[in-house]
Design a protein around this motif. Sequence first.
Motif, mmCIF file in Angstrom:
data_model
loop_
_atom_site.group_PDB
_atom_site.id
_atom_site.type_symbol
_atom_site.label_atom_id
_atom_site.label_comp_id
_atom_site.label_asym_id
_atom_site.label_seq_id
_atom_site.Cartn_x
_atom_site.Cartn_y
_atom_site.Cartn_z
ATOM 1 N N ASP A 219 0.729 -1.206 0.175
ATOM 2 C CA ASP A 219 -0.006 -0.001 -0.015
ATOM 3 C C ASP A 219 0.867 1.341 -0.016
ATOM 4 O O ASP A 219 1.483 1.446 1.084
ATOM 5 C CB ASP A 219 -0.973 0.381 1.244
ATOM 6 N N CYS A 221 0.230 4.213 0.403
ATOM 7 C CA CYS A 221 -0.343 5.200 1.560
ATOM 8 C C CYS A 221 0.569 4.861 2.731
ATOM 9 O O CYS A 221 0.724 5.999 3.387
ATOM 10 C CB CYS A 221 -1.677 4.932 1.745
ATOM 11 N N LYS A 276 -4.303 8.380 -4.475
ATOM 12 C CA LYS A 276 -3.954 8.126 -3.023
ATOM 13 C C LYS A 276 -3.421 9.272 -2.607
ATOM 14 O O LYS A 276 -2.598 10.058 -2.938
ATOM 15 C CB LYS A 276 -3.052 6.985 -3.076
#
Length: 340
Positions: A219, A221, A276
């Motif tokens: 991910d 993020c 994102k």
Amino acid sequence: MSEVRIGEDMSTDTGIWVVAHSNKDKVPQVTFELIGKAKALGTKFDEKVTAVIIGHGMKKSLLQPYAYGADEVIYVDEENLKDYDANSYANVLEVLIGKYKPASVLFGADSVGRDLAPRIGVRLETGISADCIDLDMDIIEGAKLLMQKKPYLNGEVIVDILCKERRPQIATVKPGMLELVKPDESKTGIPVKEEVKVTDADILTRIIKSIPRVECENDICKADVIVAGGRGFKTKGDFDRLQELADLIGGMVGATRPIVQEGWISEEYQIGQSGKIVKPKLYIAFGISGAVMHTGGVIKPGTFIAVNENPEAPIFNVAHYGVVGDCKDVLASLIETLKK
């Protein structure tokens, strides 16, 4: 239908609401981001902050908002609200707004907020600003107005949208755009339960089967180090060398929307307001001009390094360090140096 007023004295409309849905006794993180922002505005302008939670089987989630700054929690707990349904949730919220008359109502711009907020706006015939990047408040012409900040002209400017004549003022904010304040677990309160009848006839959609979301193995993020590429790369082969750099420094590769649209990388790695939201310790941007639509998705990086052949590129206004040069050549030189 709740009362709609225009051109009248709306001084009795007070307070900032943050609306949330509780799924399996969990509230989305964006709710707490919004509460923190609302509390800052509420403290400055003497407005009470209320978290409104709709769902079923809530216990833990009812107390969490207090820790993030909510002055009050109002909730509706009904069996028929265990799964999100646009019509029934809108019915509940319309009743609550009609009773309490808040001045501002905020939603997270997640799948629920993006669906629910405009429905409330239409029902109450009031304005709504979607996908705001920030919020503020000011007294204009004697009224406390929510300043709903959004990018305009492809991110070249940030505009303040005001709703002067209607109430409530409604806005949605994308997850990750606002700072998540540190919770104070010592703060608590007694949630107020509201009884709003939800019948089977109110439910227009039902979930037959749910499939858990498969989280991306890596991910972006959560990445501490990100190297991102934009239009400065002329070929996919040149862009792909970013992965080589990312491997050398323990990072991940991100990209702007045009690169994703070219099919050079998955949308899971698109960074920006339409992709994102990231908060890395190190962010290196290669060939990215610096439009707000992209840089607005990079929140307070520890170190921001920009590489662009245009010395006037807006990216240099937000970067801590800048390198003026062809992104392909600078990337190749950096890889060679690191390998040595």
